[in-house]
Design a protein around this motif. Sequence first.
Motif, PDB file in Angstrom:
ATOM      1  N   THR A  58      26.425  43.540  39.431  1.00 40.62           N
ATOM      2  CA  THR A  58      26.955  43.437  40.272  1.00 40.62           C
ATOM      3  C   THR A  58      25.698  43.651  41.604  1.00 40.62           C
ATOM      4  OG1 THR A  58      29.031  45.070  39.703  1.00 40.62           O
ATOM      5  CG2 THR A  58      28.480  44.980  41.893  1.00 40.62           C
ATOM      6  N   ILE A  59      25.988  42.505  42.424  1.00 38.04           N
ATOM      7  CA  ILE A  59      24.964  42.598  43.506  1.00 38.04           C
ATOM      8  C   ILE A  59      25.400  43.726  44.198  1.00 38.04           C
ATOM      9  CG2 ILE A  59      24.194  41.113  45.329  1.00 38.04           C
ATOM     10  CD1 ILE A  59      25.222  38.514  43.732  1.00 38.04           C
ATOM     11  N   THR A  60      24.012  44.416  44.726  1.00 35.10           N
ATOM     12  CA  THR A  60      23.904  45.245  45.757  1.00 35.10           C
ATOM     13  C   THR A  60      23.230  44.917  47.026  1.00 35.10           C
ATOM     14  OG1 THR A  60      21.777  46.114  45.152  1.00 35.10           O
ATOM     15  CG2 THR A  60      23.777  47.356  43.961  1.00 35.10           C
ATOM     16  N   ALA A  61      22.477  43.933  47.114  1.00 38.05           N
ATOM     17  CA  ALA A  61      21.831  43.324  48.296  1.00 38.05           C
ATOM     18  C   ALA A  61      21.089  42.093  48.019  1.00 38.05           C
ATOM     19  CB  ALA A  61      20.941  44.427  48.920  1.00 38.05           C
ATOM     20  N   ILE A  62      20.861  41.196  49.077  1.00 34.05           N
ATOM     21  CA  ILE A  62      20.122  39.890  48.825  1.00 34.05           C
ATOM     22  C   ILE A  62      19.392  39.971  50.227  1.00 34.05           C
ATOM     23  CG2 ILE A  62      20.200  37.511  49.047  1.00 34.05           C
ATOM     24  CD1 ILE A  62      22.570  37.605  47.255  1.00 34.05           C
ATOM     25  N   HIS A  63      18.098  39.415  50.226  1.00 31.36           N
ATOM     26  CA  HIS A  63      17.241  39.003  51.218  1.00 31.36           C
ATOM     27  C   HIS A  63      16.882  37.757  51.016  1.00 31.36           C
ATOM     28  CE1 HIS A  63      13.456  40.068  53.828  1.00 31.36           C
ATOM     29  NE2 HIS A  63      14.387  39.244  54.559  1.00 31.36           N
ATOM     30  N   LEU A  64      17.228  36.752  51.895  1.00 29.28           N
ATOM     31  CA  LEU A  64      16.782  35.581  51.636  1.00 29.28           C
ATOM     32  C   LEU A  64      15.905  35.257  52.993  1.00 29.28           C
ATOM     33  CD1 LEU A  64      17.045  32.664  50.217  1.00 29.28           C
ATOM     34  CD2 LEU A  64      18.989  32.120  51.776  1.00 29.28           C
ATOM     35  N   GLN A  65      14.710  34.593  52.457  1.00 27.29           N
ATOM     36  CA  GLN A  65      13.717  34.090  53.729  1.00 27.29           C
ATOM     37  C   GLN A  65      13.584  32.348  53.133  1.00 27.29           C
ATOM     38  OE1 GLN A  65      10.304  36.901  54.506  1.00 27.29           O
ATOM     39  NE2 GLN A  65      11.134  37.614  52.500  1.00 27.29           N
ATOM     40  N   SER A  66      13.650  31.809  54.572  1.00 27.24           N
ATOM     41  CA  SER A  66      13.510  30.260  54.329  1.00 27.24           C
ATOM     42  C   SER A  66      12.405  29.732  55.362  1.00 27.24           C
ATOM     43  CB  SER A  66      14.908  29.497  54.673  1.00 27.24           C
ATOM     44  OG  SER A  66      15.523  29.646  55.636  1.00 27.24           O
ATOM     45  N   TRP A  67      11.443  28.998  54.940  1.00 28.36           N
ATOM     46  CA  TRP A  67      10.950  28.100  55.836  1.00 28.36           C
ATOM     47  C   TRP A  67      11.164  26.665  55.794  1.00 28.36           C
ATOM     48  CZ3 TRP A  67       9.540  32.218  52.974  1.00 28.36           C
ATOM     49  CH2 TRP A  67       9.089  33.583  53.698  1.00 28.36           C
ATOM     50  N   LEU A  68      11.214  26.034  56.816  1.00 29.14           N
ATOM     51  CA  LEU A  68      11.843  24.623  56.966  1.00 29.14           C
ATOM     52  C   LEU A  68      10.634  23.572  57.396  1.00 29.14           C
ATOM     53  CD1 LEU A  68      14.445  26.588  57.580  1.00 29.14           C
ATOM     54  CD2 LEU A  68      15.608  24.413  57.500  1.00 29.14           C
ATOM     55  N   ASP A  69      10.378  22.714  56.933  1.00 32.51           N
ATOM     56  CA  ASP A  69       9.497  21.737  57.451  1.00 32.51           C
ATOM     57  C   ASP A  69      10.346  20.442  58.198  1.00 32.51           C
ATOM     58  OD1 ASP A  69       7.855  19.417  58.109  1.00 32.51           O
ATOM     59  OD2 ASP A  69       6.776  19.560  56.523  1.00 32.51           O
ATOM     60  N   GLY A  70      10.545  20.849  59.566  1.00 30.75           N
ATOM     61  CA  GLY A  70      11.450  20.013  60.185  1.00 30.75           C
ATOM     62  C   GLY A  70      10.864  18.464  60.537  1.00 30.75           C
ATOM     63  N   GLY A  71       9.790  18.062  60.709  1.00 29.30           N
ATOM     64  CA  GLY A  71       9.177  16.968  61.297  1.00 29.30           C
ATOM     65  C   GLY A  71       9.110  16.943  62.595  1.00 29.30           C
ATOM     66  N   ALA A  72       9.007  15.955  63.470  1.00 28.65           N
ATOM     67  CA  ALA A  72       8.700  16.016  64.808  1.00 28.65           C
ATOM     68  C   ALA A  72       9.804  16.325  65.744  1.00 28.65           C
ATOM     69  CB  ALA A  72       8.061  14.666  64.999  1.00 28.65           C
ATOM     70  N   TYR A  73      10.706  16.363  65.601  1.00 28.51           N
ATOM     71  CA  TYR A  73      11.826  16.589  66.376  1.00 28.51           C
ATOM     72  C   TYR A  73      12.826  17.701  65.887  1.00 28.51           C
ATOM     73  CZ  TYR A  73       9.655  12.562  69.029  1.00 28.51           C
ATOM     74  OH  TYR A  73       8.692  12.042  69.896  1.00 28.51           O
ATOM     75  N   GLY A  74      13.839  17.939  67.043  1.00 24.81           N
ATOM     76  CA  GLY A  74      14.754  19.178  66.602  1.00 24.81           C
ATOM     77  C   GLY A  74      15.948  18.558  65.646  1.00 24.81           C
ATOM     78  N   SER A  75      16.453  17.301  66.066  1.00 25.20           N
ATOM     79  CA  SER A  75      17.618  16.848  65.355  1.00 25.20           C
ATOM     80  C   SER A  75      18.722  17.972  65.251  1.00 25.20           C
ATOM     81  CB  SER A  75      16.985  16.322  64.050  1.00 25.20           C
ATOM     82  OG  SER A  75      18.353  15.735  63.302  1.00 25.20           O
ATOM     83  N   TYR A  76      19.304  18.143  63.922  1.00 24.78           N
ATOM     84  CA  TYR A  76      20.246  19.273  64.006  1.00 24.78           C
ATOM     85  C   TYR A  76      19.419  20.436  63.373  1.00 24.78           C
ATOM     86  CZ  TYR A  76      24.225  16.014  63.931  1.00 24.78           C
ATOM     87  OH  TYR A  76      25.376  15.087  64.097  1.00 24.78           O
ATOM     88  N   GLY A  77      18.244  20.671  63.465  1.00 26.32           N
ATOM     89  CA  GLY A  77      17.162  21.673  62.783  1.00 26.32           C
ATOM     90  C   GLY A  77      17.659  23.115  63.176  1.00 26.32           C
TER      91      GLY A  77
END
Length: 825
Positions: free
Chosen positions: A340-359
């Motif tokens: 049984t899951i009691t908690a989740i902590h997710l961290q993400s780092w995204l390389d977005g390139g040069a512009y915002g787009s849908y980022g």
Amino acid sequence: MKEEELPHVSTATNPDGDARPPTPAADAPSIVKRAPQMPADKLEGFHVVGKAMAKTDSFTRVTGQDRFADDIFLPNMLYGKMLRSTVPHANLKRVDATRALALPGVAAFASGEDILVRYGILPSSPDEMVMALDKVRYVGDPIACIVADDELTAEEALELIEVEYDPLPTIANMDQALRDDLPQIHENPRRTNNVHKEAHLEFGEVEAGFAKADRIFEDEYFFEGNTHAPIEQHAVVARYGGDGKLTIWCSTQTPHYLHRIACAVLGMAGSQVRIIAPPVGGGFGGKTEPFAHELAAAFLARRTGRPVKIALTREEVFYAHRGRHPVKFKLKTGVKNDGTITAIHLQSWLDGGAYGSYGVATTYYTGALTTVTYKVPAYKFDGCRVFTNKPPCGPKRGHGTTQPRFALENQLDKIADALGLDAAEYRKRIAVDPYTNTVNGLRVTSCGLRECIDAACERTKYADKRGKMRRGKGIGIAASSYLCGAGLPIYWNDMPQSGAIVKVDRGGGVTVFAGTSDCGQGSTHMLAAIVAETLGIDVMDIHICSGDTDLTPVDLGSYSSRVTFMAGNAAREAAGKARALIAQAAAEKLGVAPERIGMANRRAFDLDDPTKQLTFIDAAQLAEAKSGTIAAVGSYWAPKLAAGYKGSGVGPSPAYSYSVAVAEVDVDLETGEIKVEKITLAHDVGRCINADSVEGQIEGGVYMGLGEALMEEWPFRAGEHKIPNLLDYKTLTSLDTPPIETIIIETDDREGPFGAKEAGQGPLNPVIPAIANAVADAIKARIHATPITAEKILKALDASSGSTLRLRKAPVAAPKAPTTPRVPA
């Protein structure tokens, strides 16, 4: 076979709710879950919905009669070419087209000084210009556009344009983007680094959840970036008429959004701009936002008074990009001894390139749907997207949810192994329940996740194989969920997200006007099938007029797997209104109450005495004589589901689909070579509109997932893309593709059109982690980064055994595919 399952049948009910006798659907490929609550005015169940049939537009497609954007030729047309940056990061000191303009056949030139409006697909990130004004931000960034009488002259003229750069340090990776001592790609006085977007969300008692966990698992993962690689390259034709109106034919998935931004960038009224989306030869998210070449063509068509065509080369498509973000994850999950899951902590780092787009949205999507698949009582998410000097990343099939699914499903298998649990049964135990709400405020309606797990495991004999085959052979499972359309439009407003008009003519033909863009996913047939079922006629009696901002009501576009649910509901409402007018006239002629009128097989008939009937043509003519021209409007508003916290606009959807993949692999323990022997995928589609289309979408998702799992990558050296072509960028061919078995699960969503949900994007997501879990079963070691190459497998084998590559008896050849770029620490 379980009691609640039965061979694929169409069930319906009469107006009083009593079940009509089911009729087996033709050529159905799967097992479906019984869904008796859908009302229908048929004696024998559905006549169109659920049947396997050729798409209505397939005949013109396979005979070469379709005209794609690059097939359009207009009199006196000019051809355009974009001049692109050859350096990754620099100030622009000079752009001189004097010599180019002197070349015979050159008609006009434009640069950043000519179009000074900044724009972006998201209102929160208006950081792009049609052509660079003072700075270039990646190799391939558009600098200027030139148009000439023919394409060769335009290409020659490009070589004559002189550009002077003042180079700046290249921000090549996420590590460098987070530093404070390097120049900003986009000047932002609120920051000292190149962070574009941060998101920090917490729901439930996260620390308490980890405190009461019996076991805590912490892992890091990396998902490599990749691109869409559609068959059709981007193309546009723009014409500025003598009436001052601009028409743009464009390979786009979002004609409405292109219309809005073209008006803003060009300073034109919406009534003076028309966008037409011809058939799109594949998009996968890569054609969901306005591009520089589209706006440049429109600008130069207006400047010259002549039509302008710009068709990108394959290399330019790689630079236009907007593909899958490279993402690094840290995933921490607390569980009890029973899993049984009691908690989740997710961290993400995204390389977005040069512009915002849908980022901005992508950042949230890397965390938003974690809770929609499994029960998570406490959840924390931290996301960070950075700018780098690379082509801008954006939405690729599964937009932002594919990468975290790889991490989560990989770790869940690890948890199951550590606790001595069957991985499939474990997922069933923690699966979300239908018609519940998640800890982060997302509403789950129908959910066939457990049925998908059962069907995929039964078909593959998963329990008999997992952990019981010889070393080198493995089987793995993974599950996922996906949106049936984003719950909010890109620019927030109270207007419908999709509209449709249904017109019935005197000869029995029906025209559906909808703003959708068919990019191969089958939206044209879907609309025809829903209207045909509603009116009781054949799909070939229906003409679809789509993707034309002058002729059709607004549809927000073909993205987020929204079209079946949203445009389908709008079309069904419009057809239902037209049907009511026809039924009323038929009822008067037959002397029965309107609610007793059924429609099927091009007939209007008395449900209680089917011998009383009229042809559909006769009924339509009676209705027109009674009520005037038969035309009706339908609209779809998504339910208001955003929870109210910042970021809650990303994740809500009127429904979610569910998918389960089982992968079977054979790994050569000496060379590391992987052979995927079979993929079995079960998908909860709500209700299947066209079995052939659903099966095709599932197979397409599996194919794309295989490529991302095994070979596709996005490598750069000194800021330059190493493989911007389809010779070196590795994708699967038909010879590489293993057998794929699809299982269609029907749960009949209460809000979907005839109960339907999406099938376009969801089936991709579980494929990649299923392969990773199968490899782990085969080699008894886990791969935490994509693509899963022979080199990574050999390293994992050596790490698990304590040996090194140089001590192996058999020599190991260098991998043909480029190695993965360094993962930021």
